[in-house]
Design an enzyme around this catalytic site. Structure first.
Site, PDB file in Angstrom:
ATOM      1  N   HIS A  16     -20.011 -37.059  63.100  1.00 33.65           N
ATOM      2  CA  HIS A  16     -19.829 -36.184  64.265  1.00 33.65           C
ATOM      3  C   HIS A  16     -20.161 -34.734  63.905  1.00 33.65           C
ATOM      4  CE1 HIS A  16     -16.532 -39.228  65.571  1.00 33.65           C
ATOM      5  NE2 HIS A  16     -17.585 -39.415  66.359  1.00 33.65           N
ATOM      6  N   LYS A  40      -9.111 -47.468  75.627  1.00 33.59           N
ATOM      7  CA  LYS A  40      -9.151 -47.471  74.151  1.00 33.59           C
ATOM      8  C   LYS A  40      -7.750 -47.350  73.571  1.00 33.59           C
ATOM      9  CE  LYS A  40     -13.821 -46.028  73.036  1.00 33.59           C
ATOM     10  NZ  LYS A  40     -14.638 -45.170  72.203  1.00 33.59           N
ATOM     11  N   SER A 127     -16.010 -44.009  63.758  1.00 35.70           N
ATOM     12  CA  SER A 127     -14.570 -43.811  63.564  1.00 35.70           C
ATOM     13  C   SER A 127     -13.863 -45.158  63.469  1.00 35.70           C
ATOM     14  CB  SER A 127     -13.981 -43.024  64.734  1.00 35.70           C
ATOM     15  OG  SER A 127     -14.555 -41.748  64.825  1.00 35.70           O
TER      16      SER A 127
HETATM   17  O1  PNS Z   1     -16.677 -41.511  71.654  1.00 35.19           O
HETATM   18  P1  PNS Z   1     -16.712 -42.191  72.989  1.00 35.19           P
HETATM   19  O2  PNS Z   1     -15.461 -43.028  73.166  1.00 35.19           O
HETATM   20  O3  PNS Z   1     -17.959 -42.968  73.226  1.00 35.19           O
HETATM   21  O4  PNS Z   1     -16.652 -41.020  74.080  1.00 35.19           O
HETATM   22  C1  PNS Z   1     -16.642 -41.382  75.404  1.00 35.19           C
HETATM   23  C2  PNS Z   1     -16.635 -40.170  76.348  1.00 35.19           C
HETATM   24  C3  PNS Z   1     -15.359 -39.352  76.222  1.00 35.19           C
HETATM   25  C4  PNS Z   1     -17.817 -39.296  76.044  1.00 35.19           C
HETATM   26  C5  PNS Z   1     -16.787 -40.801  77.730  1.00 35.19           C
HETATM   27  O5  PNS Z   1     -15.746 -41.727  77.901  1.00 35.19           O
HETATM   28  C6  PNS Z   1     -16.755 -39.804  78.865  1.00 35.19           C
HETATM   29  O6  PNS Z   1     -17.723 -39.132  79.121  1.00 35.19           O
HETATM   30  N1  PNS Z   1     -15.592 -39.748  79.573  1.00 35.19           N
HETATM   31  C7  PNS Z   1     -15.377 -38.885  80.701  1.00 35.19           C
HETATM   32  C8  PNS Z   1     -15.515 -39.669  82.031  1.00 35.19           C
HETATM   33  C9  PNS Z   1     -16.978 -39.738  82.423  1.00 35.19           C
HETATM   34  O7  PNS Z   1     -17.550 -38.759  82.847  1.00 35.19           O
HETATM   35  N2  PNS Z   1     -17.596 -40.919  82.213  1.00 35.19           N
HETATM   36  C10 PNS Z   1     -19.021 -41.124  82.339  1.00 35.19           C
HETATM   37  C11 PNS Z   1     -19.418 -41.561  83.720  1.00 35.19           C
HETATM   38  S1  PNS Z   1     -21.146 -41.951  83.757  1.00 35.19           S
END
Ligand code: PNS
Length: 162
Positions: A16, A40, A127
């Site tokens: 990251h 999660k 992670s």
């Molecule tokens: O490390 P991750 O778990 O892949 O991160 C996921 C994250 C936080 C980037 C994703 O879940 C996210 O963007 N969440 C906010 C809600 C949202 O906007 N979702 C995408 C819709 S297309």
């Protein structure tokens, strides 16, 4: 120009940090957005993940860490951002990330998604794999900052005591 690097960061890894550092080379300011995906099962709470990430990026100028609530694209716009930066490790990342990039672009066309290839050194770590290694007594020191290593060690020790 402000870019947002979103993720769960459970916990933040050197992979990251590589993407965040390279995003900062491309953009004037980087906001690391720490999400909270209800599907999660996190090792660390969102405030803990924000704290670990904040300490991990403390030496990188022009980078700050904030908790993410709601839609990512709304967060980007609310914070004056114009881009989302995502690191891509393998083709399976791409399939999912392309879908999200298209939906995010549909919702907020002014927000561009930028994909960076994962770095050579720590690019393919995750992670979740590091949590598994640590949970089974393996050494993850090479892949995380000393603060994160201490936090993971303490959290897993606490889990075993319960
Ligand atoms: O490390 P991750 O778990 O892949 O991160 C996921 C994250 C936080 C980037 C994703 O879940 C996210 O963007 N969440 C906010 C809600 C949202 O906007 N979702 C995408 C819709 S297309």
């Amino acid at each position: 120009m402000i870019a947002v690097v979103p993720g769960s960061f459970d916990p933040i890894t050197r992979g990251h940090l590589d993407v965040i550092t390279r995003a900062r080379h491309l953009f004037g300011e980087v906001i690391v957005a720490v999400g909270d995906n209800t599907t999660k099962n996190y090792l660390f709470t969102q405030p803990e993940r924000v704290d670990l990430a904040t300490r991990a990026v403390a030496d990188i100028d022009g980078v700050r860490v904030l908790p993410l609530a709601g839609l990512l694209v709304d967060f980007v716009v609310e914070h004056g951002g114009e881009a989302i930066v995502k690191g891509l490790r393998f083709s399976s990342d791409f399939d999912y990330e392309l879908q999200m990039a298209h939906l995010n672009s549909h919702m907020r066309p002014q927000v561009e998604t930028v994909f960076l290839p994962a770095g050579r050194q720590f690019g393919t770590i995750s992670s979740s794999l590091l949590r598994t290694i640590a949970h089974n007594g393996g050494d993850i020191a090479e892949f995380v900052t000393p603060d994160v290593l201490d936090a993971v060690t303490a959290r897993l020790a606490r889990g075993k005591d319960q």
